[in-house]
Design an enzyme around this catalytic site. Structure first.
Site, mmCIF file in Angstrom:
data_model
loop_
_atom_site.group_PDB
_atom_site.id
_atom_site.type_symbol
_atom_site.label_atom_id
_atom_site.label_comp_id
_atom_site.label_asym_id
_atom_site.label_seq_id
_atom_site.Cartn_x
_atom_site.Cartn_y
_atom_site.Cartn_z
ATOM 1 N N LYS A 69 25.257 2.351 -4.743
ATOM 2 C CA LYS A 69 25.968 2.438 -3.461
ATOM 3 C C LYS A 69 27.314 1.727 -3.603
ATOM 4 O O LYS A 69 27.373 0.623 -4.155
ATOM 5 C CB LYS A 69 25.118 1.782 -2.367
ATOM 6 C CG LYS A 69 25.664 1.953 -0.953
ATOM 7 C CD LYS A 69 24.748 1.295 0.082
ATOM 8 C CE LYS A 69 25.207 1.569 1.515
ATOM 9 N NZ LYS A 69 24.340 0.936 2.528
ATOM 10 N N SER A 108 23.250 4.015 6.570
ATOM 11 C CA SER A 108 24.521 4.177 5.908
ATOM 12 C C SER A 108 24.429 4.587 4.439
ATOM 13 O O SER A 108 25.393 5.104 3.894
ATOM 14 C CB SER A 108 25.277 2.852 5.977
ATOM 15 O OG SER A 108 24.621 1.853 5.201
ATOM 16 N N SER A 166 19.514 1.122 7.097
ATOM 17 C CA SER A 166 20.370 1.919 6.213
ATOM 18 C C SER A 166 19.738 2.370 4.909
ATOM 19 O O SER A 166 20.336 3.150 4.180
ATOM 20 C CB SER A 166 21.653 1.151 5.894
ATOM 21 O OG SER A 166 22.526 1.177 6.990
#
Lengths: 484, 495
Positions: B78, B159, B183
């Protein structure tokens, strides 16, 4: 005797509280491992944490915590076993995180007290409100380029103690005495070097005026007061300014003012309405700080003797005057020097030598005690020779001057220069005889009643003996010869 | 031969160990998959050269017999984790060209174990979002489509949308994520994969771009529970550089992964049966309850009475911390700078151009709730509620070993849906946020599909530091659900 300022409407009294920022003496910063040396090249002491790079986290420096605890104990203050680091949020280019990690609701040290010494020989207690730890900001430099500003982050993240006094101070002299004593205590403790010209100790002044006995007036905070002289000047200026406003029917607005050392004036920085909303909240990157009783006890056990204790001991043990003791303890190194020279010797004589001769000469040479050519041991050696009548006090001054130049011992100078005092009465009598023979008229005048001429004969004998004749013996022998 | 990109991490490690495949082949297969799936926009930065050079080093270590626990496994990272020498953006324009000179603790641990980096995955800007529609680098598409002929592009969740999409589309074998209010778990549910947010403090936050420090927690995605356990094993553990990281031993998750829930007590919080929750979500939850009973667990109804306050509490605390954490992006030292007339003008222009709308909204909310006169009414009250929410869980855990709930209130929705009202978007996290506020470990596992063929997840919440139980309950669900559905693109490729 209260310090009052005479205005057109009567007397005014000042009410002053000081906030002192003291940089903690430590090898690394409050939340990072960067070095903290003063005067390094710009931006060479900056870690990723100090520059607030994304994802960087603070880790509390345990040594800085111990230094703050040590300071709290030295200020006779309550150490809080639970304290919290909070974020003080504001934007400025030399504040990389956009917030300063500080302590707000829960400081590490609570109420304490400092005893100050006033010029008239009295003392006064000034209350300490609190001491908290916080990060220093970096430095903005505005004068290197016509349109650009530069930022040096070397100082960013260095550990500070903010020491806040109660509004107990009533005159510029008290303010000066407070800062002087505070700095002395910090230096004794080794928690701050107290160098105001290097910025490691900085001061903000809170000041209001009132008629004696009236409630506190509205105060102004004066920032950037960064020397002891500036504290005095800023207070004098601001007191006059406030009196003028008040006596002309005006009111003091609570505001932050800036001391301008070049113009010698304070001017408004921001009003209460313009004051920052710092939006303090507990820093979620740091857990609350909890101290154990063991840690506090361990630090307490290693506290040095503090200035006031030392002063009272010097007066009691050595019979020194308040003034002499006060000057000797002003610096820990000076006090140590004195004690080491005075060990087993006449302490008052030692104090005189340290205060009058040594410090005077060092001051003249622009030197400090740490680079004195004469060690405490060697000064003691010189005093020994005075005590055992090897040399007179006057010769000792010459020997001392020589010691300051060469760095050698009193004995070697006395031997090399043959300065050993003459106590042999036969030799002294011979000199007296020759002096009397050379000045028959003077002898006659003396014997005719001009007693004052005795000093002339002493001077001549001393001169002829090269100063080595024992003054007491000269006196005795001369008296009996002239009178006889 | 089995498609290399369909292997699980365990299978791949076995084949690599037996030298049936090389790390280089495995990596190349994933690089090809990434190229084929660029339309999903899962990556912000692809790093095939780094991946291949790391693969080469892995092959050498296999040859020498010095292979690490994750040797040769290609992962996606990420783009919130700082990677030394590789651009790290947090999906924000303000860090558009930021290249860190340091490596996050979590990724360092992966590389130490021999894993390799395929690239930096897309996300919501600064991890603020639930649909991956706030990224400066564009929306991420969910590899799944509705099966009724509707060609609407669906969100992958957020997210960590790039992470979930990349794992589901077989572009990476596993991925890192961060979870502040859901997330990891919600995107895992939307993309039909597994994802765990461990206990707050289990993984270091050092080198992870901060959103809300007291909630942010790193975790992992993979296509099954066992692989998640393997990945978490590698990246968990105490880090003296993170003062909130716990100095506790990390259990051997894989060795303790039995999948047995026999005799366990599984709590069903009644407050999670909310009005308006779609029938299909309730149905899959009830199905999960049945599976638990079948596997020998005892079902216990519990109450978490402050659940209704979780979202408002979260949307005070998280923005408050975010408003302060994002103050450092000022254009002075790194990242975007837009020159201005003076200092204030430069700040305003830089931050106006650098941050997207959702980030600005949260900075403004956070600044407001911390302001003088509002602090007690909002921030202090929220902190008190946070404690009550934590206490709710602790009371429940006196009676049960773990909690079972839905992960999200819906399946993946279309891009653009829920965008008209921020509150609607925030409601996506209604089941995941309480667990985050309490700092508890939570995992989402795929449990089935809805009537449109889209995956639905169930959430397992455990006691603090008890990821072992979370993994075991998750494994039991996984076994019972026997979830074999795959996104259409993956199915057609495999055929």
């Amino acid at each position: 005797m209260a310090y009052l300022i005479r205005g057109e409407t009567g007397d005014w009294e000042m009410v002053i509280g000081l906030e002192v920022h003291a940089q903690i003496t430590a090898n690394s910063k409050l939340f990072s491992g960067s070095a903290t040396d003063f005067g390094s090249e710009a931006n060479t002491q900056v870690s990723f944490v100090d520059a607030a790079m994304p994802g960087m986290l603070p880790v509390l420096n345990q040594y800085c915590v111990e230094q703050a605890v040590r300071t709290g104990l030295g200020l006779n203050a309550a150490v809080n076993k639970y304290s919290v680091f909070e974020r003080k949020n504001y934007f400025y280019p030399d504040l990389p995180q956009g917030y300063q990690i500080s302590q707000f609701l829960h400081p590490i040290v609570g109420k304490g007290v400092v005893e100050i010494d006033l010029p008239d020989g009295t003392t006064k207690e000034i209350g300490i409100t609190r001491l908290h730890m916080e990060q220093d900001a970096g430095k903005s430099v505005h004068d290197m380029h016509p349109k650009k500003s530069f930022v040096d982050l070397n100082r960013s993240g260095s550990a500070l103690m903010e020491i806040v006094s109660e509004p107990d101070i009533r005159s510029p002299e008290e303010a000066t005495a407070y800062i002087t004593k505070l700095r002395m205590i910090l230096r004794y403790l080794g928690t701050c070097d107290g160098n105001m010209d290097e910025g490691s100790m900085r001061c903000d002044v809170n000041l209001s005026m009132r008629k004696p006995g009236a409630p506190f007036g509205t105060r102004c905070e004066i920032k950037n007061v960064n020397s002891i002289k500036a504290v005095q000047m800023a207070i004098d200026y601001e007191a006059q300014r406030q009196i003028e406003v008040l006596e002309n029917g005006g009111v003091i607005k609570q505001e932050t003012r800036l001391w301008d050392p070049a113009k010698g004036e304070t001017r408004s920085m921001r009003s209460k309405e313009e004051a920052h909303d710092y939006r303090y909240f507990p820093d979620p990157d740091l857990l609350p700080l909890t101290l154990t009783d063991e840690l506090i006890a361990r630090i307490k056990a290693t506290l040095p003797e503090l200035p006031d204790e030392k002063k009272h001991r010097f007066m009691g043990d050595y019979g020194l005057s308040l003034y002499d003791a006060g000057v000797l303890i002003a610096e820990r190194e000076r006090a140590d020097f004195f004690e080491s020279a005075a060990k087993g010797r006449d302490a008052k004589l030692c104090a005189n030598w340290v205060l009058n001769e040594l410090l005077g000469r060092l001051n003249k040479d622009g030197k400090t005690l740490s680079d004195s050519p004469v060690s405490a041991e060697n000064l003691g050696g010189l005093i020994d020779r005075i005590a055992d009548n090897t040399i007179s006090g006057r010769i000792a001054k010459d020997v001392f001057a020589e010691m300051m130049d060469s760095g050698t011992t009193a004995d070697s100078i006395i031997d090399a220069k043959g300065l050993k005092q003459v106590t042999d009465t036969g030799a002294i009598e011979a000199v007296i005889d020759s002096v009397m023979a050379e000045n028959p008229q003077m002898v006659a005048d003396y014997r005719g009643g001009k007693d004052k001429l005795f000093g002339f004969f002493v001077g001549q004998v001393m001169k002829k003996s090269g100063g080595k004749a024992n003054p007491a013996a000269v006196n005795d022998l001369l008296k009996s010869k002239l009178d006889g | 031969m089995t498609e290399l990109t369909n292997l699980t991490i365990s299978e791949a490690l076995a084949k690599l160990g037996k030298k049936e495949i090389s790390a280089t082949e495995l990596t190349q297969a994933h690089i090809t998959a990434i190229e084929k799936n660029r339309h999903l926009n899962a990556f912000i930065t692809e790093t095939p050269d780094i991946a291949l050079s790391m693969a080469k080093a892995s092959d050498e270590r296999y040859a020498k017999g010095t292979a690490g626990a994750l040797e040769g496994i290609p992962l996606g990272i990420k783009d919130l984790f700082c990677t030394k020498g590789t651009r790290t953006t947090a999906a924000s324009n303000i860090l558009n060209n930021f290249v860190p000179q340091y490596e996050s603790t979590v990724t360092s641990k992966f590389w130490k174990d021999g894993a390799l980096m395929l690239g930096k995955l897309n996300l919501d800007e600064f991890a603020m979002g639930s649909a991956n529609t706030t990224s400066h680098f564009g929306n991420v598409l969910n590899p799944w489509k509705r099966n009724n002929g509707d060609t609407t592009d669906l969100v992958p969740g957020g997210s960590s949308g790039g992470s979930s999409a990349a794992v589901a589309a077989r572009m990476v074998m596993g991925a890192t994520g961060t979870d502040t209010g859901g997330s990891i778990r919600q995107p895992a549910a939307f993309c039909g994969i597994s994802g765990i947010k461990p206990t707050y403090g289990r993984c270091s936050r050092w080198g992870v771009v901060a959103f809300a420090s007291s909630l942010d927690q790193a975790g992992v995605f993979a296509r099954n529970v066992e692989d998640c356990a393997t990945l978490l094993q590698s990246c968990a553990g105490h880090d003296p550089m993170d003062s909130t990281s716990a100095n506790l031993p990390v259990p051997d998750f894989k060795a303790l992964l039995t999948g047995s829930v026999k005799g366990m007590k599984i709590g069903i919080p009644k407050e999670y049966r909310m009005d308006g929750t779609p029938e299909e979500i309730i149905k899959i939850w009830d199905q999960g309850i049945e599976w638990m009973k079948d596997a020998g667990a005892e079902i216990v109804n519990v109450s978490l009475p402050h659940t209704e306050y979780a979202l408002p509490t979260y949307y005070i605390i998280a923005p408050a911390e975010c408003s302060s954490n994002l103050a450092r992006y000022d254009g002075v030292r790194y990242g975007l700078r837009v020159e201005g007339e003076n200092l204030i003008d430069q700040y305003e222009r830089t931050r106006a151009a650098g941050f997207g709308n959702e980030v600005k909204r949260r900075i403004m909310i956070g600044t407001y709730v911390l302001s003088a006169g509002y602090y007690d009414a909002y921030y202090v009250k929220a902190q008190k509620l946070r404690r009550l929410i934590y206490n709710d869980f602790m009371n429940a855990f006196e009676k049960v070993d773990a909690l079972l709930t839905p992960t999200a209130p819906s399946a993946a929705f279309g891009i653009g849906e829920n965008e008209d009202d921020p509150i609607k978007m925030y409601l996506n996290d209604v089941f995941t946020v309480p667990c985050s506020l309490a700092g508890l470990p939570g995992m989402s596992v795929p449990a089935g599909v809805d009537s449109l063929g889209l995956p639905l997840g169930l959430q397992i919440i455990g006691k603090p530091w008890d990821e072992v139980t979370v993994f075991n309950v998750s494994r039991a669900i996984e076994r019972a659900a026997n979830f074999t559905a795959m996104p259409a693109t993956v199915v057609s490729k495999a055929a």
